[in-house]
Design an enzyme around this catalytic site. Structure first.
Site, PDB file in Angstrom:
ATOM      1  N   GLU A  57      15.895  -7.263  15.108  1.00 28.06           N
ATOM      2  CA  GLU A  57      16.928  -7.068  14.065  1.00 28.06           C
ATOM      3  C   GLU A  57      18.315  -6.956  14.688  1.00 28.06           C
ATOM      4  OE1 GLU A  57      16.782  -5.959  10.392  1.00 28.06           O
ATOM      5  OE2 GLU A  57      14.885  -7.017  10.286  1.00 28.06           O
TER       6      GLU A  57
ATOM      7  N   THR B 290       6.760 -11.358  13.123  1.00 27.47           N
ATOM      8  CA  THR B 290       5.841 -10.266  12.800  1.00 27.47           C
ATOM      9  C   THR B 290       4.924 -10.761  11.680  1.00 27.47           C
ATOM     10  OG1 THR B 290       7.484  -8.632  13.448  1.00 27.47           O
ATOM     11  CG2 THR B 290       5.728  -7.862  11.978  1.00 27.47           C
TER      12      THR B 290
ATOM     13  N   GLN C 120       9.299  11.818  31.512  1.00 28.37           N
ATOM     14  CA  GLN C 120       9.695  12.579  32.699  1.00 28.37           C
ATOM     15  C   GLN C 120       9.272  14.043  32.573  1.00 28.37           C
ATOM     16  OE1 GLN C 120      10.808  11.106  35.277  1.00 28.37           O
ATOM     17  NE2 GLN C 120      11.273  12.881  36.545  1.00 28.37           N
TER      18      GLN C 120
ATOM     19  N   PRO D  70      12.561 -20.349  19.494  1.00 21.84           N
ATOM     20  CA  PRO D  70      12.656 -20.205  20.948  1.00 21.84           C
ATOM     21  C   PRO D  70      14.098 -20.295  21.458  1.00 21.84           C
ATOM     22  CG  PRO D  70      10.826 -21.649  20.364  1.00 21.84           C
ATOM     23  CD  PRO D  70      11.523 -21.316  19.087  1.00 21.84           C
TER      24      PRO D  70
END
Ligand SMILES: Cc1cc2nc3c(=O)[nH]c(=O)nc-3n(C[C@H](O)[C@H](O)[C@H](O)COP(=O)(O)OP(=O)(O)OC[C@H]3O[C@@H](n4cnc5c(N)ncnc54)[C@H](O)[C@@H]3O)c2cc1C
Length: 418
Positions: free
Chosen positions: A398, A164, A371, A132
């Protein structure tokens, strides 16, 4: 040393086409479902394992390809299929590379197979470094590993975050502080074997993108692992710490710039990250290419004012810029990957350059794709909305884009740019 080439050889083209087929036929059709479910797509990983795409052998083959193009090619195709599912497939590789880079032959042989499991019982692995209060600032990590000499065990305490596969992994690789005086040089990596008491999953995060990839906190509460789980072994660690203490003393303390300048100073973990960054760049190229292709098709078929929207320079030039950036990003990625595999030093932080440019490209190109698709681009009826959400991760994990710029600037200048 292999010559740098911009052309895949016949064997590589065959592998690329095979990967593309899997990405198109298995990954892409499952993408929307697993994005909505926000769960690890175990059946897709199992399918990948069955055909040989989820295995140590396959990645080792690509990793050691002397042209350096094996890993970028693999990442680009899988992430072209879908970023969240692809990360679920390749995420184990992060932990495997951690063991390959720092482990003994015995540790590599024992733990990496357990990270992947087999095609009937697939497993995943997690690499847990971030905390954290220690993301970009890895040196402020607090998770502590203390050696219990009497039992030849390490006792690990702390909380990791954004891991992960954290908590669902069979094998966790955990980075912890072993000497708080030495900053990031006082860190070591540990294997936490399957079922070790004290390791638990904390919060599982709900995310903006790559939602098929599991991201969670990992809580380590008096986790005891055998001495043999210290990657590289105790002797090597003691030697490394002694060298780091000696260097720190000679420089007048930790944090004092050494005589050779900041740009030349790298610890092993930083060098490993530099080398792995082109792979992340290749993931970004895959997502960008996927969005560009959807946008190109759409622009050619969508009619407004009685003609395809691509007839407008305002749309066509955007597509020209998108494709130009994607190709430029791929070239940077391939160059850095070739350099890393062939042991050419990144004297201008070429690994960081490739990750920086490719990830910013993915963010920009996917936004342009939304867009170009207009209202349809903003809905979940078309995949560019998901690709745009997914692309946002590349400039964060990363090493953020700002940290890549820091690494490049320090390397170029030799100055402690902050
Ligand atoms: C989906 C996901 C998966 C992840 N997987 C893993 C994993 O498997 N294992 C793992 O260990 N970690 C993982 N991470 C963590 C990831 O690597 C960190 O989030 C990342 O390193 C950034 O750290 P932070 O989030 O603490 O941001 P911070 O470091 O707090 O940065 C916040 C902002 O400040 C900027 N900033 C910080 N310092 C500087 C500076 N010196 N100069 C200029 N700007 C600066 C950053 O660029 C950023 O924009 C994952 C994260 C996510 C979101």
């Amino acid at each position: 040393m292999a010559e740098f080439t911009m052309e895949l050889n016949d064997e590589q083209k065959e592998v690329r086409d095979w990967l593309h087929g899997f990405a198109a036929d298995v990954i892409r059709p499952a993408a929307a479902e697993w994005d909505e479910r926000e769960e690890t797509p175990w059946p897709v990983i199992q399918e990948a394992a069955k055909v040989g795409i989820y295995s140590l052998d396959f990645y080792a083959q690509q990793y050691f390809d002397p042209t350096g193009l094996g890993i970028p090619m693999t990442m680009e195709e899988l992430f072209w299929g879908d970023a969240g599912i692809a990360l679920s497939i390749v995420g184990t590789g992060l932990a495997a590379v951690g063991v390959l880079a720092n482990g003994t032959d015995e540790q590599i042989g024992t733990w990496i197979p357990q990270m992947y499991g087999d095609q009937n019982d697939v497993k995943v692995a997690a690499f847990c470094s971030s905390e954290p209060d220690a993301g970009s600032d890895v040196a402020s990590m607090r998770t502590r590993a203390v050696y219990d000499e009497a039992k030849d065990e390490w006792v690990i305490n702390g909380t990791k975050t954004w891991a992960t596969n954290g908590g669902i992994a069979n094998v966790h690789v955990v980075v912890a502080v072993v000497d708080p005086e030495l900053g990031s040089k006082g860190h070591a990596s540990f294997i936490v074997p399957p079922g070790t008491p004290g390791l638990s999953q904390g919060q599982k995060f709900k995310k903006h993108g790559i939602r098929a990839s599991h991201t969670a906190e990992v809580v380590l509460d008096d986790v005891r692992v055998p001495g043999s789980c210290l990657l590289g072994g105790k002797e090597k660690l003691d030697e490394r710490l002694a060298r780091a203490r000696e260097k720190a003393r000679a420089a007048g303390g930790v944090g004092v710039p050494p005589a050779e300048g900041w740009g030349r100073v790298k610890n092993a973990a930083m060098a490993t990250f530099e080398a792995s960054r082109p792979a992340v760049g290749a993931m970004a190229v895959g997502t960008a290419r996927a969005a560009y292709e959807v946008a190109l098709d759409y622009a050619k078929t969508r009619e407004q004012f009685g003609r395809p929207i691509i007839d407008n320079q305002g749309v066509a030039f955007q597509l020209a810029d998108m494709r130009t950036r994607i190709d430029a990003a791929r070239l940077l990625v391939w160059r850095a990957s070739w350099m890393a595999v062939n042991g050419k030093p990144f004297t201008a932080a070429e690994g960081s350059m490739s990750k920086l440019f490719a990830s910013e490209t993915a963010k920009q190109v996917t936004a342009q794709a939304v867009q170009i698709l207009g209202g349809n681009g903003y809905t979940r009826e078309y995949p560019v909305e998901r690709m745009h959400r997914d692309a946002a991760i590349y400039t964060i994990f990363e090493g953020t884009s700002e940290i890549q710029r820091l690494v490049i600037a320090r390397t170029l200048s030799g100055m402690p740019i902050r």
